[in-house]
Design a protein around this motif. Structure first.
Motif, short mmCIF file in Angstrom:
data_model
loop_
_atom_site.label_atom_id
_atom_site.label_comp_id
_atom_site.label_asym_id
_atom_site.label_seq_id
_atom_site.Cartn_x
_atom_site.Cartn_y
_atom_site.Cartn_z
N SER A 175 0.84 -1.20 0.00
CA SER A 175 0.00 0.00 0.00
C SER A 175 0.88 1.25 0.00
O SER A 175 2.05 1.21 0.36
CB SER A 175 -0.90 -0.01 1.23
OG SER A 175 -0.13 0.17 2.39
N ARG A 176 0.28 2.36 -0.38
CA ARG A 176 1.01 3.62 -0.36
C ARG A 176 1.38 4.00 1.08
O ARG A 176 2.33 4.71 1.32
CB ARG A 176 0.19 4.74 -0.99
CG ARG A 176 -0.03 4.53 -2.48
CD ARG A 176 -0.59 5.79 -3.10
NE ARG A 176 -1.20 5.49 -4.40
CZ ARG A 176 -0.52 5.40 -5.53
NH1 ARG A 176 0.77 5.60 -5.55
NH2 ARG A 176 -1.15 5.11 -6.67
N ALA A 177 0.61 3.47 1.99
CA ALA A 177 0.90 3.77 3.41
C ALA A 177 2.21 3.13 3.86
O ALA A 177 2.75 3.50 4.91
CB ALA A 177 -0.24 3.28 4.29
N THR A 178 2.70 2.17 3.08
CA THR A 178 3.97 1.53 3.45
C THR A 178 5.08 2.57 3.58
O THR A 178 5.92 2.49 4.48
CB THR A 178 4.37 0.47 2.40
OG1 THR A 178 3.33 -0.50 2.30
CG2 THR A 178 5.68 -0.21 2.77
N ILE A 179 5.08 3.52 2.66
CA ILE A 179 6.12 4.55 2.72
C ILE A 179 6.00 5.33 4.03
O ILE A 179 7.00 5.67 4.67
CB ILE A 179 6.01 5.51 1.51
CG1 ILE A 179 6.69 4.88 0.29
CG2 ILE A 179 6.69 6.84 1.83
CD1 ILE A 179 8.21 4.78 0.41
N SER A 180 4.76 5.60 4.43
CA SER A 180 4.58 6.32 5.70
C SER A 180 5.13 5.49 6.84
O SER A 180 5.76 6.01 7.75
CB SER A 180 3.10 6.60 5.94
OG SER A 180 2.56 7.31 4.86
N ARG A 181 4.89 4.16 6.74
CA ARG A 181 5.43 3.30 7.81
C ARG A 181 6.95 3.30 7.78
O ARG A 181 7.60 3.32 8.83
CB ARG A 181 4.89 1.88 7.66
CG ARG A 181 3.50 1.69 8.23
CD ARG A 181 3.21 0.22 8.43
NE ARG A 181 2.97 -0.46 7.16
CZ ARG A 181 1.79 -0.50 6.55
NH1 ARG A 181 0.73 0.11 7.06
NH2 ARG A 181 1.65 -1.13 5.40
N LEU A 182 7.51 3.30 6.57
CA LEU A 182 8.97 3.34 6.47
C LEU A 182 9.50 4.64 7.05
O LEU A 182 10.50 4.67 7.79
CB LEU A 182 9.41 3.23 5.01
CG LEU A 182 9.30 1.84 4.38
CD1 LEU A 182 9.73 1.90 2.91
CD2 LEU A 182 10.15 0.83 5.12
N LEU A 183 8.83 5.72 6.73
CA LEU A 183 9.23 7.03 7.25
C LEU A 183 9.13 7.06 8.77
O LEU A 183 10.02 7.56 9.47
CB LEU A 183 8.33 8.11 6.65
CG LEU A 183 8.90 9.53 6.64
CD1 LEU A 183 10.18 9.57 5.84
CD2 LEU A 183 7.88 10.48 6.07
#
Lengths: 391, 224, 303
Positions: A348-356
């Motif tokens: 999901s695009r939220a993965t990047i938020s989780r990575l951040l």
């Protein structure tokens, strides 16, 4: 999902950026805490030393200068008074006086001219050697001994003043009789001498060959019955030894000789009050101060300044955090391709938020760890740091 | 393997419309999709991958109706069933080759990274000739090496379907053939279906079937 | 108190008294260092069992010109009290560091009454080497009224340190003062008999004695155990022409040759000891009493 692993790899790949981010956050977090620790320790040390000093007598003028010079051996010497002040206190039978003459230096270290009573008063212990016994000897603080690698038997020379002034202060080579044990106070960085040795350093006393017995006529200006006058060629001794100590003498009545302050130790509270009352006369040339009150006033000012500093740090911190938010948001923009790839692969695009989020967590933890180390080090070395930097 | 039936799609801006009445690809088939730029080839791949949902019609991939699935279901299906290969390789700059290959297993909980998976990644790397570069980062690899790493990443989850969007677009002629050789060899081993968008007419002869997208393009708005 | 009570109470009181005394005795006495014997004597008399008086100068050295070694200086520095004579006595105290708060300058109360002397000739006696008597006369205790003031300074210092034993210390002090003033009275009575009677002093140490009791003493710089030399004899001859006297005071027993030659000049010798050091027999009072007895011969009418 290995957010932390990926975040760690990201931070390791962009090392410089990571170090800068961690550094910024550490500084912003540690600065107010460090300031708090150092200011608290400064307050403690200043207060402790001031509270242990009942009364201080000196020339009228800046009470702060008087206290800072007498207790912390600061550079600014107050106007001198004379030994008559000591006699005055002795005769009053209200307090025990300890004269101080803190005017000269040996390299960067203050030379404290006083009596042996100072050692008893401050409960200073001798780590090696003995207290000064003969004129010309000195007792050095622990830090001086460590810095200059000195011990009993070694020598230290007072710094000349007005080197090119013929009438200036000549250097005196002093034998170290002993080294004090560490006290974590200004005493660690001081050279203690007998008050008369300090007068010799100031030029109020000197030693030279016996003119009556001298066969070198070139140093004699004139001979009269019972009196021999020497000229400027007469060499003065720059070291007091057992062989020449008898040829050292002071010129004048010691009662008129200068000191910078007198520590007055009242016999009891009533005596202290009476003694203070005697110096309240407007016409008196002296002032009597309670060091604890002077330091409290100084600390109150420091507290006000600290509030301002705290406000400044808060603003700087806010600005830094805003900059960090900007950095992270820009970072997100720069990683749009990665986001695209991740999404297309099936995350999901939220993965990047989780990575951040994971990156921020790691950066935060590392900063926190660094901050903790800094705080632990500060807590361990705060006493010495404050003494070196501020007092 | 792939069945599209009366699929219609229009982007929210309304500028582009796609209508596919019928399209199917058999399992293990190697199909090339050609057509002019902007004809919707990539959109087709995105619909097949479940990245986009059709406005109308049905899309069935390996027995799963993607048109009715939720976003999360489509993502899970995509990452476990479909491998994607991009024109610009899509590698992660800050990960080395091995981590790039293992990347899908780190960004979703639908896949679990185990020792056998790691072993398979090493085998794929060896098969595609990038095993000597496992500790290198993409910036130090040639274009051909990068695409081979991307192929390893796409193949690691053992997908049923590989979608390649101009996989040889950024490669020189020699590398194009090599990549296609590697892709075909890898997909043949597991009977993986390949749906590849390409502009390279020289490569078309290697595919089982060619789909010309000019047949599905709808440029004018549908009459109401 | 009935018999049964006394069986318990009396032993209890006795035990407590003994314990109290034992405690006092077991308490460490004050260490008192002095620069000469007279001050040591005063300290011993006043402090009694509560002080440990140390006068470390060797017996064969004039303490006024003695210089202690560093170890002895260390002893002075560690003492609970350091009793100084003042008036420039013991110049070594000006060259060493001693704690000011534990020093007692016993002549400070009469520093305005110090006597200046102008003689600037060096001489030597004992192992200390050459020295001079120029400056201020320092044998203050030979004027026993001044000696009692020096004793008073010691008493004040000791009573501040020995608060619990103040009454005993005071009693001791009063007894000492009585003895000193008794001697003082004897000397006053003596000098009243023949005011301004010319006398000679063999050494410049009798200034306070002369002023205190109205004695007309001219002093030379002779040693009891040395031949003064022909020049000194000639000087003496010149001196007695203006200062006709029949007696010379010596600080110690003079050599027979000097006595004989003086007698040939019509001058008799008597010993008036300043008692710098601890005497082989007796103490300060017995020495001073002997001095008074010796001097009484001069004023008893016999020439």
């Amino acid at each position: 999902m290995d957010s932390l692993y990926l975040a760690w790899r990201y931070l390791c790949f962009y090392k410089v950026r990571s170090f800068i981010l961690i550094g910024c956050i550490t500084v912003i977090a540690a600065l107010p805490l460090a300031l708090e620790i150092l200011v608290n320790e400064s307050e403690r040390q200043l207060s402790l030393r001031a509270e242990s000093t009942p009364l201080l007598i000196g020339a009228k003028g800046s009470a702060l200068d008087l206290v800072m010079n007498s207790l912390y051996f600061s550079d600014a010497s107050p106007e001198p008074i004379t030994m008559a002040a000591v006699d005055q206190i002795l005769e009053s039978d209200l307090a025990s006086p300890i004269p101080l003459l803190i005017r000269y230096r040996s390299r960067t270290f203050p030379i404290v001219g006083t009596t042996l009573d100072y050692l008893d008063f401050r409960q200073l212990e001798i780590k090696s050697g003995n207290p000064f016994s003969l004129l010309g000897q000195c007792l050095v603080g622990a830090e001086i001994a460590r810095q200059l690698d000195l011990g009993p038997g070694d020598h230290l020379t007072s710094s000349p003043e007005a080197m090119f002034d013929i009438a200036g202060v000549y250097p005196l080579k002093m034998r170290i009789s002993g080294v004090l044990a560490e006290t974590n106070s200004a005493d660690d960085r001081a050279v203690f001498v007998d008050i008369r040795t300090a007068w010799i350093i100031s030029g109020l006393g000197h030693g030279h060959t016996d003119l009556a017995k001298s066969t070198d006529e070139s140093v004699i200006l004139k001979r009269e019955a019972g009196q021999v006058t020497a000229n400027a060629k007469l060499m003065q001794y720059n070291e007091i030894t057992e062989d020449n100590i008898d040829r050292f003498h002071l010129h004048g009545d010691p009662v008129t000789f200068p000191i910078t302050a007198v520590l007055a130790l009242p016999h009891d509270e009533k005596s202290g009050t009476i003694l203070q009352g005697r110096y309240l006369d407007q016409d008196s040339n002296y002032q009597i101060v309670t060091p604890a009150k002077v330091v409290d006033s100084l600390l109150a000012n420091i507290f006000r300044i600290r509030n301002v500093l705290d406000a400044v740090i808060l603003m700087v911190g806010t600005a830094t955090l805003m900059a960090l938010v900007l950095v992270f948001s820009l970072s997100l923009r720069l990683r749009s391709k990665e986001m695209e790839t991740i999404f297309k692969i099936g995350s999901s695009r939220a993965t990047i938020s989780r990575l951040l989020g994971a990156e921020i967590t790691i950066i935060g933890c590392l900063s926190g760890l660094l901050c903790l180390i800094i705080m632990l080090l500060l807590n361990h070395y705060d006493v010495e740091l404050v003494r070196r930097l501020f007092i | 393997m792939i069945r599209l039936s009366d699929v219609r799609f229009c982007y929210p801006t309304g500028e582009f419309r796609l209508a596919i009445p019928e399209m199917s690809v058999a399992a293990g088939e190697k199909v090339a999709v050609i057509g002019p730029s902007g004809s919707g080839k990539t959109t087709l791949l995105n619909l097949v991958a479940g990245i986009l949902a059709p406005d109308n019609g049905s899309i069935n991939i390996a027995g799963t109706d993607l048109d009715r699935a939720t976003d999360q279901s489509r993502r899970d299906f995509r990452i476990t069933t479909i491998g994607f290969i991009f024109q610009d390789f899509g590698l992660i700059d800050y990960l080395d080759v091995l981590d790039n290959i293992l990347h899908p297993y780190r960004i979703t909980s639908s896949l679990t990274l185990t020792a056998p998976i790691r072993q398979r990644a090493l085998e794929l790397a060896e098969q595609l000739g990038v095993d000597a570069r496992l500790k290198h980062h993409p910036a130090t690899l040639s274009h051909g090496e990068r695409q081979r790493v991307a192929i390893c990443r796409a193949l690691l989850p053992d997908p049923k379907l590989i979608l390649a969007d101009e996989a040889t677009g950024n490669l020189d002629p020699d590398n194009k053939q090599l990549i296609l050789d590697a892709l075909f060899e890898a997909t043949s081993t597991n009977h993986t279906t390949l749906l590849a968008v390409t502009h390279d007419h020289e490569l078309l002869g290697r595919f089982d079937r060619i789909v010309d997208f000019r047949d599905f393009l709808v440029n004018e708005p549908e009459a109401s | 108190m009935n018999t049964r009570m006394s069986l318990y109470v009396l032993p209890a009181i006795t035990t407590l008294t003994l314990l109290f005394s034992a405690n006092c005795l077991a308490g460490k006495p004050l260490t008192v260092y002095t620069v000469n014997y007279p001050l040591a004597y005063f300290s011993e008399r006043i402090g009694g069992e509560f002080v440990d008086v140390v006068f470390p100068a060797p017996a064969d050295v004039d303490p006024a010109f003695w210089t202690p070694d560093e170890e002895t200086i260390g002893g002075y520095q560690k003492a609970d009290l350091i009793i100084i004579n003042g008036a420039g006595y013991a110049k070594w105290t000006q060259k060493v560091s001693l704690p000011l708060m534990r020093q007692v300058n016993t002549s400070k109360s009469f520093k305005d009454e110090y006597i200046s002397i102008e003689m600037n000739v060096t001489h030597r006696h004992g192992p200390e080497g050459d020295h001079s008597h120029a400056g201020t006369a320092f044998t203050t205790w030979l004027d026993l009224s001044l000696a009692s003031r020096q004793a008073e300074a010691i008493y004040k210092a000791l009573s501040r340190k020995l608060m619990d034993q103040k009454s005993i210390v005071q009693k001791n002090f009063e007894a000492l003062i009585a003895d000193l003033l008794h001697l003082d009275e004897q000397l006053q009575d003596l000098s009243d008999k023949k005011p301004a009677l010319p006398l000679l002093g063999s050494h410049p140490i009798y200034q306070y004695l002369a002023r205190g009791y109205g004695l007309n003493i001219s002093m030379v710089m002779w040693e009891p155990d040395e031949d003064p030399g022909e020049q000194q004899w000639r000087n003496l001859q010149t001196l007695v022409e203006d200062h006709a006297t029949s007696w010379m005071l010596w600080e110690d027993s003079p050599r027979p040759e000097s006595v004989k030659r003086l007698e040939e000049m019509g001058i008799k010798s008597l010993v008036y000891s300043p008692c710098f050091n601890r005497p082989d027999e007796g103490d300060f009072l017995t020495v001073m009493q002997q001095n008074v007895d010796n001097l009484s011969v001069v004023f008893s009418g016999a020439d």
